[in-house]
Enzyme design. Structure first.
Site, PDB file in Angstrom:
ATOM      1  N   HIS A   1      30.020  42.325  42.187  1.00  0.00           N
ATOM      2  CA  HIS A   1      30.081  40.932  42.663  1.00  0.00           C
ATOM      3  C   HIS A   1      28.784  40.506  43.374  1.00  0.00           C
ATOM      4  O   HIS A   1      28.552  39.321  43.575  1.00  0.00           O
ATOM      5  CB  HIS A   1      31.235  40.736  43.644  1.00  0.00           C
TER       6      HIS A   1
ATOM      7  N   ASP B   1      36.574  46.130  35.215  1.00  0.00           N
ATOM      8  CA  ASP B   1      37.250  45.857  36.485  1.00  0.00           C
ATOM      9  C   ASP B   1      38.078  44.586  36.270  1.00  0.00           C
ATOM     10  O   ASP B   1      37.699  43.729  35.475  1.00  0.00           O
ATOM     11  CB  ASP B   1      36.186  45.604  37.557  1.00  0.00           C
TER      12      ASP B   1
ATOM     13  N   HIS C   1      38.406  42.090  38.014  1.00  0.00           N
ATOM     14  CA  HIS C   1      37.703  40.881  38.453  1.00  0.00           C
ATOM     15  C   HIS C   1      36.389  40.747  37.689  1.00  0.00           C
ATOM     16  O   HIS C   1      35.705  41.748  37.464  1.00  0.00           O
ATOM     17  CB  HIS C   1      37.408  40.956  39.954  1.00  0.00           C
TER      18      HIS C   1
ATOM     19  N   ASP D   1      41.716  48.416  38.766  1.00  0.00           N
ATOM     20  CA  ASP D   1      42.609  47.473  39.445  1.00  0.00           C
ATOM     21  C   ASP D   1      43.422  46.565  38.517  1.00  0.00           C
ATOM     22  O   ASP D   1      44.186  45.728  38.981  1.00  0.00           O
ATOM     23  CB  ASP D   1      41.838  46.624  40.473  1.00  0.00           C
TER      24      ASP D   1
END
Lengths: 325, 212
Positions: free
Chosen positions: A127, A164, A166, A253
């Site tokens: 991120h 991931d 996200h 996740d």
């Protein structure tokens, strides 16, 4: 037979967050235990963290940003830039150790000592933007790895796969104008999940148009949708691009037991995804692959998921030997 | 929010004698779709849109043939177009645009002099701002009873976890006396908040069942 590398260092647990934070040191102990208890350690080439030289961090991040992050840690601030980004005095040093460890891992791969590697590092990175810490990430580990490969090892085409749950907004942002890095991400749809980027129509910018590919998945769609998109988006994308090495942003996740998302992937599907990635690496990248840990917060599931992830990497190396015989 | 904040201030305009081929060039070069037509006092007397130009210029003409079209702005413009004041609100503009099926509005002062232009594109940018989706965040959907003070309890919990909100939307739910609230939270750390809300007895909605 060349071994699979495993970057792990207890010092990666020195970066501490509060009790309400999901990105905690225990994630790494869970991952280590899963691998150790399955008896995989003797089959791995163990790699420790080491402090990265600042010049490599600066290939991605602004000098001022790096300094501000360092100052915030050394002044014992509790957060950096956003309440999400919790830090402690050791966070900066830990982040440097993680990057340095990844760089060492890359050297081992490029010197032909290992085939592939799993880097179980903290803090995560995908991120983090050039001058912005986002979603528990400070240094964009995978972006720095890509820059290092290009500068130090003269690798031209680098493929990044990010599974991931996200979207890796930071990695996309850093390379969206760069046609030498193909970034593919499969993640929970940005209208529901953090960070709100990675929509289907984001293909890169200017010269980099066509070198970013996103597969957003609606909540609850699970294994079948992931498998469909990986077959129809990811595989053809990399067939066109032909990366010389593959870097993977590995997040666990999207698992059905991980409260961080609503995607509902099964344990089996994570293994299937990794097998597809290995196939691409075998076909185009001389089997060179570096997997770098991002998210994954279910302490109960992390041991098994990490163990499977690493076994697939080890077994692929074994299978290749068998094929040659 | 007021139009003044959402409008584009640097406006390219034309006069009634501008040839449409020229107007077309201006639009293409600047990637715009509306050209206010002004008189010598800077007052808005008309509007030319890319659609007006397309209608006046058959698509299959060669470049040379297009040069021969001598229509001027005054021949194709909408006279006395809808305008809006810079002190009107975005809501005003949205309703005016929707009602009259137009794509943009010249922004004028009390003397009808041009101050800016507000297009559907500008309003979209404002909406992205209002929804908060330009910043990293996570959507939380909750079902609440339609009783005074319900939202306050939720906001109190969010505040307790030191989370900022990007936006809050309230919509009708399929069950009577219930509302569904979508809160865009500027965080990636929603686990402890979700747990607390569940303990407090709130129903988190399954986004898919809501949307499908």
């Amino acid at each position: 037979m060349k071994k699979t590398g495993f970057l792990f260092d207890k010092r990666f647990m020195l970066h501490k967050t509060s009790s309400f934070h999901p990105e905690i040191p225990k994630r790494l102990s869970a991952i280590y235990q899963g691998i150790e208890q399955s008896g995989l350690i003797p089959e791995l080439f163990l790699i420790k963290g080491e402090k990265a030289e600042l010049k490599w961090i600066e290939t991605v991040h602004d000098k001022n940003y790096i300094k501000n992050f360092k100052d915030a840690c050394f002044k014992s601030k509790e957060t950096f830039q956003s309440p999400d980004n919790q830090i402690c005095t050791d966070s900066y040093e830990t982040a440097l150790l993680a990057v340095g460890g990844i760089i060492k891992t890359i050297d081992l791969i490029m010197q032909n000592n290992i085939n592939n590697a799993f880097c179980a590092v903290r803090p995560p990175g995908h991120h983090a933007e050039k001058a912005k810490a986002i979603g528990f990430c400070y240094f964009n580990n995978i972006a720095i790895a890509a820059k290092y490969l290009q500068i130090k090892w003269n690798i031209k085409n680098i493929g990044i796969i990010d599974f991931d749950v996200h979207h890796g907004n930071g990695t996309q942002n850093i390379f969206e104008r760069d046609p030498t890095v193909f970034y593919y991400s499969i993640h929970e749809h940005p209208s529901f999940a953090f960070p709100g980027t990675g929509r289907e129509f984001e293909y890169g910018e200017e010269k980099g148009y066509g070198f970013t590919l996103n597969s957003p998945v609606l909540p609850g769609q699970g294994d079948s949708k992931y498998m469909e998109l990986i077959k129809n988006d990811m595989v053809p994308g990399f067939e066109r691009f032909k990366p010389e090495i593959i870097l993977v942003s590995t997040g666990f996740d999207a698992h059905m037991d991980d409260e961080m998302s609503d995607i509902m992937l099964s344990t089996k599907c994570f293994s299937w995804i990794m097998e597809q990635i290995i196939k691409i690496a075998d076909k185009y990248s001389n089997s060179r692959l570096v997997s770098i840990l991002e998210g994954g917060y279910c302490l109960k599931r992390l041991p098994e998921l990490a163990k499977n992830h690493v076994s697939i990497m080890i077994n692929c190396a074994k299978d290749r030997i068998k094929d040659k015989v | 929010m007021f139009i003044k904040k959402a409008m584009t201030s640097k406006v390219i305009s034309i006069d009634i004698e501008t040839e449409i081929i020229k107007a077309h060039e201006i639009m293409t070069k600047n990637n715009i779709r509306h050209l206010p037509v002004l008189d010598k006092d800077n007052k808005v007397i008309g509007m030319v849109t890319d659609r007006d130009i397309r209608s006046a210029m058959p698509f299959n003409l060669s470049k040379k043939e297009k040069q021969n079209i001598k229509f001027k702005a005054k021949d194709i413009m909408t006279e006395n177009p809808y305008t809006i004041s810079s002190l009107a609100t975005i809501q005003d503009a949205l309703l005016l645009i929707q009602k009259n099926k137009i794509g943009g509005l010249p922004v004028v002062d009390e003397n009808n002099k041009l101050k800016g232009i507000v297009s559907v594109r500008d309003l979209l940018s404002s909406f992205i701002n209002v929804l908060g989706i330009g910043e990293p965040g996570t959507l939380l959907g909750l079902v609440l009873e339609e009783k005074i003070g319900q939202l306050k309890k939720i906001v109190d919990v969010i505040t307790e976890f030191k989370i900022s909100m990007g936006s809050v939307l309230v919509a009708r739910y399929q069950e009577e006396n219930k509302r569904v609230v979508f809160i865009y939270l500027l965080t990636n750390n929603v686990i402890p908040l979700k747990k607390k809300l569940k303990v407090m007895g709130y129903t988190l909605i399954d986004p898919i069942s809501w949307y499908i």
